[in-house]
Design a protein around this motif. Structure first.
Motif, PDB file in Angstrom:
ATOM      1  N   TRP A  17      32.241  51.838  46.983  1.00  0.00           N
ATOM      2  CA  TRP A  17      32.061  50.814  45.957  1.00  0.00           C
ATOM      3  C   TRP A  17      32.128  51.444  44.568  1.00  0.00           C
ATOM      4  CZ3 TRP A  17      28.700  50.276  41.937  1.00  0.00           C
ATOM      5  CH2 TRP A  17      28.726  49.047  41.280  1.00  0.00           C
ATOM      6  N   GLY A  18      31.440  52.559  44.368  1.00  0.00           N
ATOM      7  CA  GLY A  18      31.374  53.198  43.058  1.00  0.00           C
ATOM      8  C   GLY A  18      32.723  53.647  42.533  1.00  0.00           C
ATOM      9  N   SER A  19      33.625  54.018  43.438  1.00  0.00           N
ATOM     10  CA  SER A  19      34.946  54.459  42.984  1.00  0.00           C
ATOM     11  C   SER A  19      35.780  53.294  42.451  1.00  0.00           C
ATOM     12  CB  SER A  19      35.682  55.178  44.117  1.00  0.00           C
ATOM     13  OG  SER A  19      35.903  54.296  45.197  1.00  0.00           O
ATOM     14  N   LYS A  20      35.359  52.078  42.708  1.00  0.00           N
ATOM     15  CA  LYS A  20      36.066  50.894  42.205  1.00  0.00           C
ATOM     16  C   LYS A  20      35.430  50.346  40.925  1.00  0.00           C
ATOM     17  CE  LYS A  20      37.518  49.514  46.781  1.00  0.00           C
ATOM     18  NZ  LYS A  20      36.741  49.992  47.887  1.00  0.00           N
ATOM     19  N   TYR A  21      34.300  50.916  40.530  1.00  0.00           N
ATOM     20  CA  TYR A  21      33.532  50.403  39.402  1.00  0.00           C
ATOM     21  C   TYR A  21      34.313  50.437  38.092  1.00  0.00           C
ATOM     22  CZ  TYR A  21      29.839  50.190  35.887  1.00  0.00           C
ATOM     23  OH  TYR A  21      29.076  49.870  34.798  1.00  0.00           O
ATOM     24  N   VAL A  22      34.935  51.559  37.781  1.00  0.00           N
ATOM     25  CA  VAL A  22      35.662  51.689  36.513  1.00  0.00           C
ATOM     26  C   VAL A  22      36.765  50.643  36.444  1.00  0.00           C
ATOM     27  CG1 VAL A  22      37.145  53.180  35.124  1.00  0.00           C
ATOM     28  CG2 VAL A  22      35.085  54.107  36.187  1.00  0.00           C
ATOM     29  N   GLY A  23      37.501  50.475  37.532  1.00  0.00           N
ATOM     30  CA  GLY A  23      38.561  49.468  37.554  1.00  0.00           C
ATOM     31  C   GLY A  23      38.016  48.070  37.319  1.00  0.00           C
ATOM     32  N   ALA A  24      36.855  47.785  37.871  1.00  0.00           N
ATOM     33  CA  ALA A  24      36.245  46.469  37.670  1.00  0.00           C
ATOM     34  C   ALA A  24      35.878  46.264  36.204  1.00  0.00           C
ATOM     35  CB  ALA A  24      35.013  46.323  38.555  1.00  0.00           C
ATOM     36  N   VAL A  25      35.309  47.285  35.559  1.00  0.00           N
ATOM     37  CA  VAL A  25      34.936  47.173  34.146  1.00  0.00           C
ATOM     38  C   VAL A  25      36.186  46.987  33.284  1.00  0.00           C
ATOM     39  CG1 VAL A  25      33.912  48.406  32.177  1.00  0.00           C
ATOM     40  CG2 VAL A  25      32.740  48.388  34.378  1.00  0.00           C
ATOM     41  N   VAL A  26      37.251  47.694  33.601  1.00  0.00           N
ATOM     42  CA  VAL A  26      38.501  47.557  32.837  1.00  0.00           C
ATOM     43  C   VAL A  26      39.067  46.140  33.000  1.00  0.00           C
ATOM     44  CG1 VAL A  26      40.893  48.357  32.674  1.00  0.00           C
ATOM     45  CG2 VAL A  26      39.024  50.015  32.850  1.00  0.00           C
ATOM     46  N   ARG A  27      39.005  45.612  34.226  1.00  0.00           N
ATOM     47  CA  ARG A  27      39.494  44.231  34.431  1.00  0.00           C
ATOM     48  C   ARG A  27      38.635  43.237  33.655  1.00  0.00           C
ATOM     49  NH1 ARG A  27      40.373  46.531  39.244  1.00  0.00           N
ATOM     50  NH2 ARG A  27      38.483  45.785  40.249  1.00  0.00           N
ATOM     51  N   ILE A  28      37.317  43.441  33.631  1.00  0.00           N
ATOM     52  CA  ILE A  28      36.436  42.568  32.856  1.00  0.00           C
ATOM     53  C   ILE A  28      36.810  42.640  31.372  1.00  0.00           C
ATOM     54  CG2 ILE A  28      34.049  42.229  32.083  1.00  0.00           C
ATOM     55  CD1 ILE A  28      33.206  43.211  34.944  1.00  0.00           C
ATOM     56  N   ALA A  29      37.063  43.848  30.878  1.00  0.00           N
ATOM     57  CA  ALA A  29      37.465  44.004  29.470  1.00  0.00           C
ATOM     58  C   ALA A  29      38.762  43.236  29.208  1.00  0.00           C
ATOM     59  CB  ALA A  29      37.639  45.480  29.122  1.00  0.00           C
ATOM     60  N   GLY A  30      39.703  43.327  30.134  1.00  0.00           N
ATOM     61  CA  GLY A  30      40.955  42.593  29.970  1.00  0.00           C
ATOM     62  C   GLY A  30      40.734  41.094  29.931  1.00  0.00           C
ATOM     63  N   LEU A  31      39.863  40.599  30.779  1.00  0.00           N
ATOM     64  CA  LEU A  31      39.575  39.162  30.794  1.00  0.00           C
ATOM     65  C   LEU A  31      38.865  38.716  29.522  1.00  0.00           C
ATOM     66  CD1 LEU A  31      38.491  38.801  34.517  1.00  0.00           C
ATOM     67  CD2 LEU A  31      40.601  37.941  33.475  1.00  0.00           C
ATOM     68  N   LEU A  32      37.913  39.515  29.052  1.00  0.00           N
ATOM     69  CA  LEU A  32      37.247  39.181  27.787  1.00  0.00           C
ATOM     70  C   LEU A  32      38.252  39.158  26.634  1.00  0.00           C
ATOM     71  CD1 LEU A  32      33.958  41.313  28.075  1.00  0.00           C
ATOM     72  CD2 LEU A  32      34.157  38.821  28.250  1.00  0.00           C
ATOM     73  N   HIS A  33      39.132  40.151  26.625  1.00  0.00           N
ATOM     74  CA  HIS A  33      40.143  40.238  25.570  1.00  0.00           C
ATOM     75  C   HIS A  33      41.050  39.007  25.591  1.00  0.00           C
ATOM     76  CE1 HIS A  33      43.070  42.040  22.869  1.00  0.00           C
ATOM     77  NE2 HIS A  33      44.018  41.770  23.764  1.00  0.00           N
ATOM     78  N   LEU A  34      41.517  38.645  26.772  1.00  0.00           N
ATOM     79  CA  LEU A  34      42.401  37.476  26.866  1.00  0.00           C
ATOM     80  C   LEU A  34      41.671  36.186  26.509  1.00  0.00           C
ATOM     81  CD1 LEU A  34      44.444  38.381  30.052  1.00  0.00           C
ATOM     82  CD2 LEU A  34      45.239  38.376  27.670  1.00  0.00           C
TER      83      LEU A  34
END
Length: 172
Positions: A17-34
């Motif tokens: 799970w932890g190895s996917k954490y950074v990718g999840a945060v980056v996707r959240i940032a992308g969604l907030l940006h959009l």
């Protein structure tokens, strides 16, 4: 994130799970940006403030995931130990007997005094409690004395201070 994932670290038990954490945060940032730039977000860089807000959401996400993984992997003795620990915290007890906790928490999960032995052992093994000297042998004509426990003083200290979400994010 790597320090959190190494053996013995905070997330060592949830490496997948932890190895996917950074990718999840980056996707959240992308969604907030959009969401903030509906018409032209795809053509603009994501700013540091958006990344910071995504990281705050990621902290919440991580805390929830850790609690869920912790609960999923807990056995019955651990769950019962948590029940006893909650009672200790709620009552402010610094010492108690097995009989006292049995009377307070007897339930379908813990129907007999003997059912309290495994969770009390878990709490003792983790340093929350220390059993006092074993009780003397049974007195003639009466109940055997109940084992007594001392509660570690740190149990009653607050775990952390609560800060508003606008506070600076803690470092990994």
């Amino acid at each position: 994130m790597e320090p959190r994932l190494r053996p013995g670290a905070a997330w060592s038990h949830i490496v997948d799970w932890g190895s996917k954490y950074v990718g999840a945060v980056v996707r959240i940032a992308g969604l907030l940006h959009l969401a903030e730039h509906l018409h032209d977000g795809w053509g603009q860089p994501i700013d540091a403030d958006t990344i910071e807000r995504a990281a705050l959401i990621g902290d919440y996400y991580a805390a929830h995931a850790l609690a869920a993984f912790d609960d999923m992997s807990a056995d019955q003795s651990t769950r019962n130990a948590r029940t006893i620990l909650a009672w200790i915290e709620r009552t402010g007890s610094s010492a108690f007997t097995k009989r006292e906790v049995f009377r307070a928490l007897k339930s379908s999960q813990l129907p007999t005094a003997a059912d309290f032995d495994p969770p009390l052992s878990v709490l003792e093994a983790h340093g929350y409690l220390r059993q006092l000297d074993p009780p003397a042998p049974k007195r003639a004509g009466g109940r055997p004395p109940s084992p007594s426990f001392l509660v570690h003083p740190e149990v009653h200290r607050p775990a952390a201070s609560v800060h508003p979400i606008t506070a600076v994010r803690r470092s990994a």
